[in-house]
Design a protein around this motif. Structure first.
Motif, PDB file in Angstrom:
ATOM      1  N   ILE A  82      34.835   2.547   7.137  1.00 45.96           N
ATOM      2  CA  ILE A  82      34.794   2.233   5.702  1.00 45.96           C
ATOM      3  C   ILE A  82      35.768   1.104   5.393  1.00 45.96           C
ATOM      4  O   ILE A  82      35.438   0.158   4.664  1.00 45.96           O
ATOM      5  N   PHE A  83      36.972   1.168   5.959  1.00 44.42           N
ATOM      6  CA  PHE A  83      37.955   0.097   5.721  1.00 44.42           C
ATOM      7  C   PHE A  83      37.431  -1.233   6.242  1.00 44.42           C
ATOM      8  O   PHE A  83      37.536  -2.257   5.559  1.00 44.42           O
ATOM      9  N   ARG A  84      36.875  -1.229   7.444  1.00 48.27           N
ATOM     10  CA  ARG A  84      36.329  -2.472   8.015  1.00 48.27           C
ATOM     11  C   ARG A  84      35.251  -3.066   7.107  1.00 48.27           C
ATOM     12  O   ARG A  84      35.210  -4.274   6.884  1.00 48.27           O
ATOM     13  N   LYS A  85      34.361  -2.206   6.589  1.00 47.05           N
ATOM     14  CA  LYS A  85      33.292  -2.682   5.704  1.00 47.05           C
ATOM     15  C   LYS A  85      33.869  -3.250   4.416  1.00 47.05           C
ATOM     16  O   LYS A  85      33.424  -4.301   3.940  1.00 47.05           O
ATOM     17  N   CYS A  86      34.855  -2.573   3.849  1.00 48.05           N
ATOM     18  CA  CYS A  86      35.495  -3.082   2.617  1.00 48.05           C
ATOM     19  C   CYS A  86      36.126  -4.432   2.884  1.00 48.05           C
ATOM     20  O   CYS A  86      35.951  -5.383   2.103  1.00 48.05           O
ATOM     21  N   ARG A  87      36.869  -4.527   3.965  1.00 49.00           N
ATOM     22  CA  ARG A  87      37.563  -5.783   4.286  1.00 49.00           C
ATOM     23  C   ARG A  87      36.571  -6.905   4.538  1.00 49.00           C
ATOM     24  O   ARG A  87      36.743  -8.019   4.064  1.00 49.00           O
ATOM     25  N   LYS A  88      35.514  -6.598   5.271  1.00 51.06           N
ATOM     26  CA  LYS A  88      34.475  -7.608   5.540  1.00 51.06           C
ATOM     27  C   LYS A  88      33.840  -8.085   4.243  1.00 51.06           C
ATOM     28  O   LYS A  88      33.615  -9.279   4.047  1.00 51.06           O
ATOM     29  N   ASN A  89      33.524  -7.145   3.338  1.00 53.43           N
ATOM     30  CA  ASN A  89      32.903  -7.515   2.068  1.00 53.43           C
ATOM     31  C   ASN A  89      33.838  -8.334   1.168  1.00 53.43           C
ATOM     32  O   ASN A  89      33.376  -9.173   0.404  1.00 53.43           O
ATOM     33  N   VAL A  90      35.133  -8.109   1.285  1.00 50.69           N
ATOM     34  CA  VAL A  90      36.097  -8.887   0.517  1.00 50.69           C
ATOM     35  C   VAL A  90      36.230 -10.282   1.104  1.00 50.69           C
ATOM     36  O   VAL A  90      36.310 -11.270   0.373  1.00 50.69           O
ATOM     37  N   GLU A 108      32.960   0.449  -0.244  1.00 50.39           N
ATOM     38  CA  GLU A 108      32.401  -0.731   0.427  1.00 50.39           C
ATOM     39  C   GLU A 108      31.266  -1.400  -0.353  1.00 50.39           C
ATOM     40  O   GLU A 108      31.029  -2.597  -0.209  1.00 50.39           O
ATOM     41  N   ASN A 109      30.569  -0.662  -1.199  1.00 54.25           N
ATOM     42  CA  ASN A 109      29.430  -1.236  -1.917  1.00 54.25           C
ATOM     43  C   ASN A 109      29.794  -1.910  -3.237  1.00 54.25           C
ATOM     44  O   ASN A 109      28.970  -2.629  -3.800  1.00 54.25           O
ATOM     45  N   ASN A 110      30.996  -1.667  -3.753  1.00 56.63           N
ATOM     46  CA  ASN A 110      31.367  -2.297  -5.026  1.00 56.63           C
ATOM     47  C   ASN A 110      32.651  -3.124  -4.951  1.00 56.63           C
ATOM     48  O   ASN A 110      33.047  -3.743  -5.931  1.00 56.63           O
ATOM     49  N   VAL A 111      33.292  -3.167  -3.783  1.00 55.88           N
ATOM     50  CA  VAL A 111      34.590  -3.827  -3.664  1.00 55.88           C
ATOM     51  C   VAL A 111      34.515  -5.329  -3.938  1.00 55.88           C
ATOM     52  O   VAL A 111      35.400  -5.887  -4.586  1.00 55.88           O
ATOM     53  N   SER A 112      33.465  -5.995  -3.479  1.00 53.75           N
ATOM     54  CA  SER A 112      33.406  -7.439  -3.696  1.00 53.75           C
ATOM     55  C   SER A 112      33.219  -7.760  -5.178  1.00 53.75           C
ATOM     56  O   SER A 112      33.770  -8.739  -5.680  1.00 53.75           O
TER      57      SER A 112
END
Length: 194
Positions: free
Chosen positions: A184-192, A155-159
């Motif tokens: 974790i998936f929600r955070k990754c998706r939100k950051n993307v 989540e911290n490096n996906v964007s």
């Protein structure tokens, strides 16, 4: 595009987590279970809601595809090099590479390819510690095959990964090594998406 890859071993409540991930917007799930037999794989797939079967990608047990309306198959680098995929080119196929030069040489048969490791792996300790792939991606010159970043993405490096020249990311350790995979998936998706 966000893809999740299953861990090799079965995880408690795994299919319940998978169904929830799809409900949260997961694009594709790669089922990578090299150590289970056909009956276990059948049970595993049956526990994933049938409405998501068209979003499943098999790494093995390709013979189960027709039964479950699955039309996506993944082939390891060695399987690609040995041309084991040739009888599946009427399906949607993906593969793996470990450098951008190999990616740039892929035929247009492939829908997408994982490139790894982008960062040090979360699930394979010590793997990818000296990786330079994120910089190498700038040499991409093949646009007919989608490029999916894999390895150490969370989540911290996906964007930042999406700001490179990739079409998507694949998550494994960030999801399955977490106490709360859905969060974790929600955070990754939100950051993307932000």
């Amino acid at each position: 595009m966000i893809i999740v890859i299953t861990p090799e071993e079965l995880v408690q409540n795994e299919t319940e987590i998978i169904n929830a991930l799809f409900q949260e917007g997961l694009d594709l799930l790669h089922i990578r279970k090299p150590f289970i037999h056909s009956e276990e794989m059948t049970d595993f797939i049956q526990n994933i809601h049938s409405e998501f079967h068209h979003q499943l990608v098999l790494h093995s047990h390709y013979d189960l595809a027709e039964r479950f309306n699955i039309s996506r198959f993944h082939f390891r680098e060695t399987d690609r090099q040995n041309e084991l995929y040739k009888s599946f080119t009427d399906q949607r196929i993906s593969t793996s590479v470990h450098d951008i030069e190999t990616f740039n040489e892929l035929s247009d048969d492939w829908e997408y390819a994982f490139i790894s490791p982008v960062f040090p792996s979360i699930s394979k300790k010590g793997y990818g510690e000296n990786s330079n792939i994120l910089n190498e991606i700038q040499k991409r010159n093949h646009s007919n095959v989608k490029l999916i970043a894999l390895g150490g993405i969370h989540e911290n490096n996906v964007s930042g990964v999406f700001n490179s020249r990739v079409d998507g990311v694949a998550l494994l350790g960030a999801i399955w090594e977490s106490n709360n995979p859905l969060d974790i998936f929600r955070k990754c998706r939100k950051n993307v998406l932000s």
